[in-house]
Design a protein around this motif. Structure first.
Motif, PDB file in Angstrom:
ATOM      1  N   VAL A   1       0.822  -1.269   0.030  1.00 46.92           N
ATOM      2  CA  VAL A   1       0.089   0.225   0.051  1.00 46.92           C
ATOM      3  C   VAL A   1       0.923   1.119  -0.116  1.00 46.92           C
ATOM      4  CG1 VAL A   1      -1.728   1.264   1.240  1.00 46.92           C
ATOM      5  CG2 VAL A   1      -1.778  -1.261   1.311  1.00 46.92           C
ATOM      6  N   GLY A   2       0.769   2.057  -0.939  1.00 47.16           N
ATOM      7  CA  GLY A   2       1.310   3.522  -0.861  1.00 47.16           C
ATOM      8  C   GLY A   2       0.273   4.419  -0.337  1.00 47.16           C
ATOM      9  N   SER A   3      -0.012   5.691  -1.141  1.00 46.49           N
ATOM     10  CA  SER A   3      -1.057   6.473  -0.486  1.00 46.49           C
ATOM     11  C   SER A   3      -2.172   5.813  -0.805  1.00 46.49           C
ATOM     12  CB  SER A   3      -0.725   7.823  -1.471  1.00 46.49           C
ATOM     13  OG  SER A   3       0.457   8.423  -1.380  1.00 46.49           O
ATOM     14  N   LEU A   4      -2.896   6.145   0.374  1.00 46.55           N
ATOM     15  CA  LEU A   4      -4.399   5.585   0.318  1.00 46.55           C
ATOM     16  C   LEU A   4      -5.292   6.578   0.738  1.00 46.55           C
ATOM     17  CD1 LEU A   4      -6.355   3.078   0.009  1.00 46.55           C
ATOM     18  CD2 LEU A   4      -5.688   2.446   2.431  1.00 46.55           C
ATOM     19  N   MET A   5      -6.239   6.951   0.005  1.00 50.52           N
ATOM     20  CA  MET A   5      -7.104   8.051   0.139  1.00 50.52           C
ATOM     21  C   MET A   5      -8.683   7.703   0.208  1.00 50.52           C
ATOM     22  SD  MET A   5      -7.240  11.994  -1.254  1.00 50.52           S
ATOM     23  CE  MET A   5      -8.568  11.847  -2.472  1.00 50.52           C
ATOM     24  N   LEU A   6      -9.356   7.749   1.208  1.00 52.69           N
ATOM     25  CA  LEU A   6     -10.529   7.332   1.216  1.00 52.69           C
ATOM     26  C   LEU A   6     -11.766   8.070   1.342  1.00 52.69           C
ATOM     27  CD1 LEU A   6      -9.688   4.269   3.683  1.00 52.69           C
ATOM     28  CD2 LEU A   6      -9.640   4.285   1.084  1.00 52.69           C
ATOM     29  N   ASP A   7     -12.637   8.707   0.458  1.00 50.47           N
ATOM     30  CA  ASP A   7     -13.383   9.816   0.418  1.00 50.47           C
ATOM     31  C   ASP A   7     -14.871   9.091   0.561  1.00 50.47           C
ATOM     32  OD1 ASP A   7     -14.900  11.700  -0.418  1.00 50.47           O
ATOM     33  OD2 ASP A   7     -13.838  12.585  -1.888  1.00 50.47           O
ATOM     34  N   SER A   8     -15.455   9.477   1.886  1.00 49.43           N
ATOM     35  CA  SER A   8     -17.057   9.206   1.798  1.00 49.43           C
ATOM     36  C   SER A   8     -17.141   7.613   2.022  1.00 49.43           C
ATOM     37  CB  SER A   8     -17.717   9.391   0.654  1.00 49.43           C
ATOM     38  OG  SER A   8     -17.724  10.841   0.412  1.00 49.43           O
ATOM     39  N   VAL A   9     -17.129   7.571   3.437  1.00 49.57           N
ATOM     40  CA  VAL A   9     -16.752   6.136   3.973  1.00 49.57           C
ATOM     41  C   VAL A   9     -17.876   4.992   3.882  1.00 49.57           C
ATOM     42  CG1 VAL A   9     -15.930   4.863   6.073  1.00 49.57           C
ATOM     43  CG2 VAL A   9     -14.669   7.009   5.298  1.00 49.57           C
ATOM     44  N   LEU A  10     -17.980   4.080   3.183  1.00 47.92           N
ATOM     45  CA  LEU A  10     -18.651   2.931   3.348  1.00 47.92           C
ATOM     46  C   LEU A  10     -17.897   1.932   4.273  1.00 47.92           C
ATOM     47  CD1 LEU A  10     -21.196   1.098   2.713  1.00 47.92           C
ATOM     48  CD2 LEU A  10     -20.100   0.410   0.750  1.00 47.92           C
TER      49      LEU A  10
ATOM     50  N   GLY B   1     -12.541  -9.347   7.326  1.00 46.62           N
ATOM     51  CA  GLY B   1     -11.993  -8.725   8.154  1.00 46.62           C
ATOM     52  C   GLY B   1     -10.653  -9.370   8.490  1.00 46.62           C
ATOM     53  N   PRO B   2      -9.839  -9.008   9.562  1.00 44.96           N
ATOM     54  CA  PRO B   2      -9.715  -7.660  10.299  1.00 44.96           C
ATOM     55  C   PRO B   2      -9.744  -6.541   9.328  1.00 44.96           C
ATOM     56  CG  PRO B   2      -7.827  -8.669  10.563  1.00 44.96           C
ATOM     57  CD  PRO B   2      -8.440  -9.664   9.907  1.00 44.96           C
ATOM     58  N   TRP B   3     -10.120  -5.154   9.742  1.00 41.69           N
ATOM     59  CA  TRP B   3     -10.045  -3.930   9.028  1.00 41.69           C
ATOM     60  C   TRP B   3      -9.124  -3.103   9.598  1.00 41.69           C
ATOM     61  CZ3 TRP B   3     -12.514  -4.622   4.718  1.00 41.69           C
ATOM     62  CH2 TRP B   3     -13.284  -5.648   4.506  1.00 41.69           C
ATOM     63  N   SER B   4      -8.275  -3.455  10.598  1.00 43.63           N
ATOM     64  CA  SER B   4      -7.620  -2.577  11.488  1.00 43.63           C
ATOM     65  C   SER B   4      -6.117  -2.430  10.892  1.00 43.63           C
ATOM     66  CB  SER B   4      -7.665  -2.733  12.872  1.00 43.63           C
ATOM     67  OG  SER B   4      -7.320  -4.058  13.113  1.00 43.63           O
ATOM     68  N   VAL B   5      -5.723  -2.857   9.701  1.00 46.70           N
ATOM     69  CA  VAL B   5      -4.309  -2.819   9.357  1.00 46.70           C
ATOM     70  C   VAL B   5      -3.467  -1.344   9.810  1.00 46.70           C
ATOM     71  CG1 VAL B   5      -4.984  -1.950   7.035  1.00 46.70           C
ATOM     72  CG2 VAL B   5      -2.737  -3.399   7.385  1.00 46.70           C
ATOM     73  N   ARG B   6      -2.285  -1.522   9.933  1.00 46.22           N
ATOM     74  CA  ARG B   6      -1.451  -0.314  10.159  1.00 46.22           C
ATOM     75  C   ARG B   6      -0.432  -0.391   8.812  1.00 46.22           C
ATOM     76  NH1 ARG B   6       1.085   3.103  13.364  1.00 46.22           N
ATOM     77  NH2 ARG B   6      -0.192   2.574  15.322  1.00 46.22           N
ATOM     78  N   THR B   7      -0.955   0.606   7.924  1.00 45.85           N
ATOM     79  CA  THR B   7      -0.074   0.798   6.971  1.00 45.85           C
ATOM     80  C   THR B   7       1.242   1.636   7.076  1.00 45.85           C
ATOM     81  OG1 THR B   7      -1.230   2.904   6.618  1.00 45.85           O
ATOM     82  CG2 THR B   7      -1.954   0.717   5.383  1.00 45.85           C
ATOM     83  N   ASP B   8       2.309   1.638   6.228  1.00 47.00           N
ATOM     84  CA  ASP B   8       3.444   2.037   6.286  1.00 47.00           C
ATOM     85  C   ASP B   8       3.164   3.623   6.116  1.00 47.00           C
ATOM     86  OD1 ASP B   8       4.740  -0.282   6.770  1.00 47.00           O
ATOM     87  OD2 ASP B   8       5.461  -0.276   4.658  1.00 47.00           O
ATOM     88  N   GLN B   9       2.558   3.902   5.226  1.00 50.45           N
ATOM     89  CA  GLN B   9       2.152   5.609   5.162  1.00 50.45           C
ATOM     90  C   GLN B   9       0.721   5.561   5.846  1.00 50.45           C
ATOM     91  OE1 GLN B   9       2.783   7.204   1.039  1.00 50.45           O
ATOM     92  NE2 GLN B   9       3.852   5.359   0.602  1.00 50.45           N
ATOM     93  N   PRO B  10       0.570   7.023   6.234  1.00 50.51           N
ATOM     94  CA  PRO B  10      -0.779   7.260   6.823  1.00 50.51           C
ATOM     95  C   PRO B  10      -1.954   7.132   5.821  1.00 50.51           C
ATOM     96  CG  PRO B  10       0.848   8.832   7.604  1.00 50.51           C
ATOM     97  CD  PRO B  10       1.664   8.228   6.459  1.00 50.51           C
ATOM     98  N   VAL B  11      -3.272   6.965   6.307  1.00 53.01           N
ATOM     99  CA  VAL B  11      -4.231   6.800   5.282  1.00 53.01           C
ATOM    100  C   VAL B  11      -5.133   8.263   5.549  1.00 53.01           C
ATOM    101  CG1 VAL B  11      -6.538   5.503   4.817  1.00 53.01           C
ATOM    102  CG2 VAL B  11      -4.462   4.218   5.520  1.00 53.01           C
ATOM    103  N   LEU B  12      -5.619   8.766   4.559  1.00 55.01           N
ATOM    104  CA  LEU B  12      -6.354   9.892   4.660  1.00 55.01           C
ATOM    105  C   LEU B  12      -7.671   9.695   4.466  1.00 55.01           C
ATOM    106  CD1 LEU B  12      -6.135  12.938   4.947  1.00 55.01           C
ATOM    107  CD2 LEU B  12      -6.318  13.312   2.476  1.00 55.01           C
ATOM    108  N   ILE B  13      -8.839  10.066   5.421  1.00 53.58           N
ATOM    109  CA  ILE B  13     -10.025   9.788   5.397  1.00 53.58           C
ATOM    110  C   ILE B  13     -10.905  10.996   5.360  1.00 53.58           C
ATOM    111  CG2 ILE B  13     -11.945   8.489   6.633  1.00 53.58           C
ATOM    112  CD1 ILE B  13      -9.928   6.981   8.271  1.00 53.58           C
TER     113      ILE B  13
END
Length: 532
Positions: free
Chosen positions: A237-246, A444-456
């Protein structure tokens, strides 16, 4: 003139309306191995746009059998404007599930839809629209009808949601017939459509793009897909941007007999967004519905319409009918995009006038708006993406198997969600009779710690993916940052330039908004004022 503007806005709105997950053993991180060779992408100039590049990617139908039958994904690329400074590729998923991300990219580049990122991203990334398996230009695609005309005929006389228990039984039979048609037209592909499978496809796309890590922008359902990928392939996972959360942690399962709209609260969120619409209408200086007293007038006109539909004749002699489900479905769709709220205000104003003091002009104007809804299928129970939406949703989500569970859920939720309880509940009712058994699901699980921060990213008032789900996801993901647009609408980068700038800074420079930072919407509906 208002109808010309209305037609344009409805065509745009139809692209983003909705008009809204996985059992079995959890696969090991990293998942099944793909082909031993790197997947091959051969880009060519798109036939409809010389500035874009098109390609297909062959992937296994069944990832446990990489040497078996194969299917094609569809990709469209907007090449980086500054290739010498390129940071990599950014893959978009428009959501749905079922919306075409290749078409979305085309519309954004043509200026017909707002861009989710600013020029910094277009300069430094190859931006990729990917039609996931079964969707859009992917082949084969989910098909439930032999022609648009057949789908239109199938929809005839079917309300957006049932208003009586007898209509609920009729809807159950129609859903079963729809499911059978989808199976007949699409066949075994339906058994290989799940978010887990698409996440594995995404990793093959990453390899084919020559990227060590996947940079991904997911909107709505695309959030679910991005989360599945991150948890299956955390080191890729690189940059992960999540817009409008399902949020799949809430939507995939729940107490026995529940449906996704009550698990996620999308029905209540739609009602809360309506309350904002009525508040802003009353406070604004350009809302055509304001003079009637919006809150009281809305409740009154909906009660009247529920008791008796309005039969109308347009100026050209066409007869149309405005029903309670039709108006609820239209309102539920328009609330996604505040840019179209004046159209909803106009429709409510005309409906109220026709109910109280009908004039020939008001009747004809309302009939024209109803005809626009009918022509665009904005209240269709079985929309153009319903097959693909059902294919992924019914395979992903743990849902009741008795069709009347949806009617029971709507009745349960009406005290808290009002008019939108049944509308939102019935988006998934086809799953009661769905004819597929997924080969793979991820729960799941859905609580992964990614190397780069996730932007929600989220809007405070989103009628489809409530802000509360974004807050919960932020709490769940240990390396994430949440940014809230203190405004309205679905897909928040379409609502606020501030959000677009923050998203672009994150993608280009890895910059994160401050923990207490928030954004304002570009405009306040009915005020004529910006809110930056």
């Amino acid at each position: 003139m208002i109808f010309q503007r209305g037609r344009r806005r409805l065509k745009q709105a139809a692209l983003v309306f909705v008009p809204l997950l996985l059992t079995g053993a959890t696969p090991a991180v990293g998942g099944a191995a793909g082909p031993s060779h790197q997947p091959d992408l051969r880009w060519r100039q798109c036939a409809d746009n010389a500035a874009l590049r098109c390609a297909t990617l062959s992937v296994p139908l069944d990832h446990t059998d990489p040497g078996g039958e194969r299917i094609d994904l569809a990709l469209v690329k907007a090449p980086a404007a500054e290739p010498e400074r390129k940071l990599g590729s950014l893959v978009l998923n428009r959501g749905g599930p079922g919306f075409s991300s290749t078409e979305y990219l085309r519309l954004v580049k043509a200026g017909q839809l707002a861009s989710p990122v600013d020029q910094r991203v277009w300069d430094r990334y190859d931006v990729i629209g990917l039609d996931q398996r079964g969707v859009g230009q992917a082949r084969p695609a989910v098909t439930c009808f032999s022609s648009p005309e057949e789908r239109e005929e199938f929809n005839a006389g079917v309300p957006a949601f049932p208003a009586t228990i007898w209509q609920a039984w009729s809807r159950a039979a129609k859903d079963a017939e729809f499911a059978a048609r989808c199976r007949r037209h699409t066949g075994a592909l339906l058994d290989h459509l799940s978010t887990a499978t698409v996440a594995r496809d995404l990793d093959l796309v990453r390899q084919a793009l020559g990227e060590r890590r996947l940079n991904f922008l997911g909107q709505s359902y695309g959030v679910h897909l991005g989360l599945a990928y991150a948890n299956l392939f955390p080191r890729r996972v690189g940059s992960l941007m999540l817009d409008s959360v399902l949020n799949p942690a809430r939507s995939l399962d729940g107490p026995s007999g529940t449906v996704p709209s009550e698990r996620t609260g999308s029905d209540v969120a739609t009602s809360a967004t309506l309350d904002e619409f009525l508040r802003l209408c009353a406070e604004g200086d350009s809302c055509s519905f304001a003079e009637h007293g919006p809150r009281r007038a809305f409740d009154e006109l909906m009660a009247r319409l529920e008791a008796e539909p309005l039969r109308l004749r347009a100026r050209d002699g066409t007869n149309v009918t405005l029903t309670y489900p039709k108006l609820v479905a239209f309102a539920g769709g328009v609330l996604y995009q505040p840019v179209a709220w004046d159209l909803l205000a106009n429709m409510l104003d005309l409906t109220y006038r026709v109910q109280h003091e009908p004039t020939e002009s008001a009747v004809a104007d309302l009939a024209e708006l109803v005809r626009i809804i009918d022509e665009n299928g904005l209240d269709a129970a079985y929309s153009g993406i319903k097959g693909a939406y059902s294919a992924f949703t019914c395979n992903d989500v743990d849902l009741p198997r008795h069709p009347m569970a949806w009617w029971a859920a709507a009745q349960r939720r009406e005290p808290v969600a009002g008019h939108f309880a049944a509308l939102r509940a019935y988006t998934t009712s086809t799953c009661a009779a769905w004819q597929a058994r997924p080969r793979e699901r991820y729960t799941g699980p859905w609580s992964v710690r990614t190397d780069q921060p996730v932007l929600i990213l989220t809007s405070r008032f989103d009628p489809s993916t409530p802000a509360a789900n974004a807050v919960r996801l932020h709490e769940l993901l240990p390396n994430s940052r949440l940014l809230v647009n203190e405004g309205w609408g679905h897909v928040t980068t379409q609502q606020s330039t501030c959000m677009t700038r923050a998203a672009s800074a994150y993608l280009v420079a890895g910059a994160l908004p401050g923990p207490d930072e928030s954004c304002r919407p570009d405009r306040i509906p009915f005020s004529g004022e910006g809110a930056r």
